[in-house]
Design a protein around this motif. Sequence first.
Motif, short mmCIF file in Angstrom:
data_model
loop_
_atom_site.label_atom_id
_atom_site.label_comp_id
_atom_site.label_asym_id
_atom_site.label_seq_id
_atom_site.Cartn_x
_atom_site.Cartn_y
_atom_site.Cartn_z
N TYR A 22 -9.19 0.74 -3.34
CA TYR A 22 -9.43 0.57 -1.90
C TYR A 22 -10.88 0.73 -1.48
O TYR A 22 -11.20 0.51 -0.31
CB TYR A 22 -8.58 1.59 -1.12
CG TYR A 22 -7.10 1.33 -1.19
CD1 TYR A 22 -6.50 0.38 -0.39
CD2 TYR A 22 -6.30 2.06 -2.08
CE1 TYR A 22 -5.14 0.15 -0.46
CE2 TYR A 22 -4.93 1.83 -2.16
CZ TYR A 22 -4.36 0.87 -1.35
OH TYR A 22 -3.01 0.63 -1.42
N PRO A 70 -4.89 6.54 1.71
CA PRO A 70 -4.08 6.68 0.49
C PRO A 70 -4.28 8.01 -0.23
O PRO A 70 -3.32 8.57 -0.78
CB PRO A 70 -4.55 5.50 -0.37
CG PRO A 70 -5.00 4.48 0.61
CD PRO A 70 -5.63 5.26 1.74
N ARG A 121 0.83 -1.21 0.00
CA ARG A 121 0.00 0.00 0.00
C ARG A 121 0.87 1.25 0.00
O ARG A 121 0.60 2.21 -0.74
CB ARG A 121 -0.91 -0.03 1.22
CG ARG A 121 -1.73 1.24 1.43
CD ARG A 121 -2.75 1.01 2.52
NE ARG A 121 -3.30 2.26 3.03
CZ ARG A 121 -4.42 2.35 3.72
NH1 ARG A 121 -5.11 1.26 3.99
NH2 ARG A 121 -4.86 3.51 4.14
#
Length: 386
Positions: free
Chosen positions: A131, A138, A10
Motif C-alpha cells: 500500500y 491496514p 483490502r
Amino acid sequence: MISRLSSARRGLIVTALGSSLTVSWASSYYIPAVLAVPMAEELGLSPVWVFGAFSMAMVVSAMVGPWAGARIDGVGGRGVLMLSNLVFAVGLGLLALAPTPVILFAGWAVIGLGMGIGLYEAGFATLAGIYGKDARGPITGITLIAGFASTVGWPLSGLMLATWGWREACVGWALIHLVVALPLNAWLPKGSERIVAPSPPEEDGPPPSRLALWLLAFVFAATLFNSTAMAAHLPGLLQAAGASTAVAIAAGALIGPAQVAARVLEFGLLRRFHPLISTRAAAAAHPVAAVALVIFGAPAAYAFTLLHGAGNGIMTIAKGTLPLALFGAAGYGRRTGWLNAPARILQAAAPLIFSAALTDWGLSAIWLTAGLGVASFIALLILKRS
C-alpha cells in the motif's frame, strides 16, 4: 498497469494477514505462560530455564529482523511470511520431541528465527510494500485482529495441555501453522506487487537523519521494556500499591480490552492526525498512570491498567505507522528491522530487571518505567514531522 484493489479485497488481505499473525503470536510469544512449567517439570529443570530459552529466542529475533525487512523490501512479504510458518512448525516440532534441555533450547532458537521473520514487523513491512504510504489503515487493522492472540492462544494452549499434554500442544500449534496460517499467507499478493501507484521518489524526501533514527529506536526500546515489565509483574506491582490479589488480577484483565479500545480509537478518530501526535499521547500514558498509582495507591489500580493498556495498544500501531509517516515507504522493511532490534534485546531482559527493582524498591520500582516513559515522550517531542 497497477490497479487499485477494491475495499473488499483490502479487507480480505487485512483479515488474512491479521489471522496468520494471530497464530504466530499465539504459538510463540504466548505459549510460555501456559507450557513453561510442564516443559520444565518433565525435563527436570526450573521454569526459569524455559523462560531463559524464550529470552534467547527474542534475541535471535532481533538479529534476523533487519534481514527479513530488507528481504521484504526487495521481493515482498508473502514468501517471507510463508517461510516463517514453516520455521515455526519446525521449532515447535523440536520442542515436542525434545529429550534434553539442549534440544529444548534449539527449538526455542528456531522459534526465535520464526519470530524475527513472522511477527508484526514483517506484517507491517508487507503492507508497506503493498500500500505504500497508505498502509496506516491496514497496519491498524492487523493489530486489531492479532491483538486477540492471547485471548485465543492461552485458552487453546491450555485446552491442548489438559487434553493431551505439552508436547502434543506444540504439535497442535505446528499443525495450525501448516494448515491455517500458511495458506492464509500464501493468498497474499505475489512478490512485491503494489496495489496503489508508488509515490514519486521526491515525495519520500531526503534520507532520515541518524538522530531521528536513534531517537525512534530509543522510543521503541523503552516502551517495549515497559510493556514487557508490566506484562510479567503487573499483579505484584499493584499489590505493592496496596491492592488485594483479587483486585490486582481483575485490574490486570482490563489491559487487553484497553489495548483494543485504543486501537479502535486510532482506526477511527486518531488516524485523521499525524501518527506522531498519537504516539506522544501513548508514551505519556504510562507515566501519568504511574503518578496516579503512587499518589492514590490501590484505588487507582483500575485507572493505571486502563491508561497503561491504552498507551501500549497505540504504541504497537505506532511501531508500524510512525516510521512510515516520518521516513516514507522506501526501505521501510529494513529500516523497521533495525529500529526494533534494540527493543527486542531489551525486551528479553525486562522481566528480570524489573523483578529485581520490584524486590528491592517495592512500589518505587514504578519510577523506573515512568522515567523511561517520560524520556520517550521527550524524544518524540524532538522528532519533527516529515
